[in-house]
Motif scaffolding. Structure first.
Motif, short mmCIF file in Angstrom:
data_model
loop_
_atom_site.label_atom_id
_atom_site.label_comp_id
_atom_site.label_asym_id
_atom_site.label_seq_id
_atom_site.Cartn_x
_atom_site.Cartn_y
_atom_site.Cartn_z
N VAL A 1 23.75 6.46 -31.80
CA VAL A 1 22.75 7.26 -31.43
C VAL A 1 22.44 7.61 -30.23
CG1 VAL A 1 21.60 7.01 -33.87
CG2 VAL A 1 20.70 5.48 -31.81
N LEU A 2 21.56 8.53 -29.92
CA LEU A 2 21.39 8.95 -28.74
C LEU A 2 20.51 7.74 -27.79
CD1 LEU A 2 20.06 12.84 -28.90
CD2 LEU A 2 22.36 11.87 -27.76
N GLY A 3 19.97 7.16 -28.46
CA GLY A 3 18.93 5.98 -27.96
C GLY A 3 19.91 4.75 -27.19
N THR A 4 20.77 4.36 -28.16
CA THR A 4 21.64 3.41 -27.81
C THR A 4 22.79 4.08 -26.92
OG1 THR A 4 23.15 4.03 -29.90
CG2 THR A 4 21.31 2.37 -30.17
N TYR A 5 23.18 5.04 -26.90
CA TYR A 5 24.08 5.55 -26.24
C TYR A 5 23.65 5.46 -24.74
CZ TYR A 5 28.00 8.32 -23.87
OH TYR A 5 28.86 8.65 -23.01
N ALA A 6 22.25 6.07 -24.52
CA ALA A 6 21.64 5.91 -23.14
C ALA A 6 21.47 4.72 -22.58
CB ALA A 6 20.27 6.65 -23.20
N TYR A 7 21.16 3.55 -23.52
CA TYR A 7 20.95 2.37 -22.91
C TYR A 7 22.30 1.74 -22.70
CZ TYR A 7 20.17 -2.76 -22.97
OH TYR A 7 19.83 -4.01 -22.69
N LYS A 8 23.25 1.88 -23.41
CA LYS A 8 24.60 1.27 -22.80
C LYS A 8 25.24 1.82 -21.51
CE LYS A 8 26.04 0.19 -27.71
NZ LYS A 8 26.99 0.47 -28.58
N THR A 9 24.79 3.29 -21.51
CA THR A 9 25.37 3.96 -20.37
C THR A 9 24.68 3.59 -19.21
OG1 THR A 9 25.88 5.89 -21.60
CG2 THR A 9 25.68 5.98 -19.46
N ALA A 10 23.34 3.11 -19.10
CA ALA A 10 22.59 2.93 -17.96
C ALA A 10 22.66 1.49 -17.84
CB ALA A 10 21.17 3.34 -18.25
N PHE A 11 22.60 0.66 -18.65
CA PHE A 11 22.77 -1.00 -18.61
C PHE A 11 23.78 -1.59 -19.02
CE2 PHE A 11 18.31 0.67 -19.07
CZ PHE A 11 17.84 0.57 -17.73
N GLY A 12 24.80 -0.93 -19.53
CA GLY A 12 26.02 -1.68 -20.05
C GLY A 12 27.14 -1.72 -18.73
N PRO A 13 28.29 -2.11 -19.23
CA PRO A 13 29.20 -2.27 -17.99
C PRO A 13 29.42 -1.17 -17.09
CG PRO A 13 30.12 -3.02 -20.31
CD PRO A 13 28.91 -2.04 -20.35
N ALA A 14 29.25 -0.02 -17.49
CA ALA A 14 29.39 1.20 -16.53
C ALA A 14 28.17 1.31 -15.61
CB ALA A 14 29.46 2.61 -17.35
N ARG A 15 26.97 0.99 -16.03
CA ARG A 15 25.93 0.87 -15.02
C ARG A 15 25.80 2.12 -14.59
NH1 ARG A 15 22.36 -3.33 -15.51
NH2 ARG A 15 21.85 -3.17 -13.22
N TYR B 1 23.20 9.04 -15.45
CA TYR B 1 23.94 9.68 -16.70
C TYR B 1 23.08 9.18 -17.89
CZ TYR B 1 27.11 11.68 -19.95
OH TYR B 1 27.79 12.30 -20.85
N GLY B 2 22.74 7.79 -17.76
CA GLY B 2 21.71 7.40 -18.88
C GLY B 2 20.41 7.86 -18.85
N ALA B 3 19.92 8.31 -17.77
CA ALA B 3 18.59 9.09 -17.58
C ALA B 3 18.75 10.36 -18.03
CB ALA B 3 18.07 9.02 -15.87
N ALA B 4 19.79 11.02 -17.80
CA ALA B 4 19.96 12.46 -18.08
C ALA B 4 20.03 12.51 -19.76
CB ALA B 4 21.33 13.02 -17.73
N ILE B 5 20.49 11.52 -20.39
CA ILE B 5 20.45 11.47 -21.71
C ILE B 5 19.15 11.24 -22.22
CG2 ILE B 5 21.34 10.18 -23.71
CD1 ILE B 5 23.97 9.56 -22.11
N GLY B 6 18.59 10.48 -21.75
CA GLY B 6 16.94 10.22 -22.01
C GLY B 6 16.20 11.46 -21.55
#
Length: 311
Positions: A263-277, A281-286
């Motif tokens: 979902v959008l929430g988990t994808y934003a978190y993984k993008t911002a704080f996952g391996p990609a860091r 882009y994570g903030a843009a999803i938020g």
């Protein structure tokens, strides 16, 4: 000179002058509001503004160097298949859970509002999942839906039924999220509807009974219309929850298998704080989540206001 003009001017009493000069609010109110305002600014306003700012930038994971990109992060979303899958999953999650939670909650509220033995205990049991944290509910869900030692598959085995692939197949995994969410949200919906039911005047039901109305007619033409404000409130709150759902999904399925429950929430978190860091882009999803929620809330608010004005 008339008699009226000859009368001496009278000044207002001293107490009245004191009351006029007294400020409308007590300065001590600032001391009471300050802690809540500081928390709201520190943990709500500042992060929100930072998300808007960082959504137009790329932040280096190690050095923290900021490179301004303008609207490039938002343009990237247009060609990101995982973002579209997360958006569809979020919309599907909302379409399924919101009507079901409201329908089941309304049915339970009507039942709890009747003469039911032990209704206080049943009401507490139904409401209990809401006071548990989303992480704890997700952990309970992993125990219930575990394919090897889970309660549901163990029950299916004892009944001679095939086991469901709750964690390794997309549709069963999404179904597990829906079931857990209903378990969480039904109690909240029930309590709000129950408060609305107890505010309906009993005289209306008595008049309907005298006129020969059935139970269904009384519910359709009296109960349900008078629950309009409660329905509007629950619709807004449940939709906001659906757009912002994170903890239960993260713990129960982590967006898997693959991206079947992302979902959008988990994808934003993984993008911002996952391996990609990729925090920009994570903030843009938020920011997208914020605007989707805002647009839907405004539309519902205007629709409800127009309906009230027409009524």
């Amino acid at each position: 000179m008339t008699a009226v003009s000859a009368l001496p001017a009278t000044s207002p009493p001293a107490g009245a002058r004191t009351r006029r000069r007294r400020p409308r609010w007590d300065r001590s109110a600032v001391a009471f509001l300050a802690p809540a305002l500081l928390l709201a600014v520190g943990f709500l306003i500042v992060p929100m503004v930072a998300a808007f700012v960082y959504s137009s930038a790329k932040i280096a994971p190690l050095s923290g160097r900021i490179t301004w990109l303008g609207f490039e992060n938002y343009a990237t979303m247009l060609s990101d298949p995982v973002f579209y899958r997360s958006l569809v999953n979020t919309a599907l999650f909302m379409i399924i859970t919101v009507p079901l939670s409201m329908a089941v909650g309304l049915a339970l509220a009507v039942l709890m509002n009747s003469v039911l033995p032990g209704r206080k205990v049943v009401r507490t049991i139904i409401y209990l999942p809401l006071v548990i944290s989303g992480v704890a509910v997700g952990l309970i869900g992993t125990f219930l839906f575990n394919e090897t030692i889970g309660v549901f598959n163990g029950l299916a085995t004892s009944l001679g039924l095939p086991n469901a692939a709750w964690q390794s197949s997309g549709v069963p995994a999404f179904a597990s999220l829906v079931l857990i969410t209903l378990w969480i949200r039904v109690g909240f919906t029930m309590i709000i509807y129950l408060a609305g039911l107890q505010a309906v005047p009993q005289e209306l039901y008595e008049s309907a009974s005298v006129e020969g109305a059935s139970a269904w007619q009384s519910f359709r033409f009296i109960t349900f219309p008078l629950l309009g404000p409660s329905t509007f409130f629950l619709l807004i709150m449940n939709v906001i929850y659906s757009f912002q759902v994170f903890d239960t999904v993260f713990v129960l399925t982590n967006g898997g298998p693959g991206v079947a429950t992302e979902v959008l929430g988990t994808y934003a978190y993984k993008t911002a704080f996952g391996p990609a860091r990729d925090q920009g882009y994570g903030a843009a999803i938020g920011v997208v989540i914020f605007f989707l929620t805002l647009i839907f809330t405004i539309v519902q608010w205007r629709t409800n206001r127009n309906r009230d004005e027409t009524a």
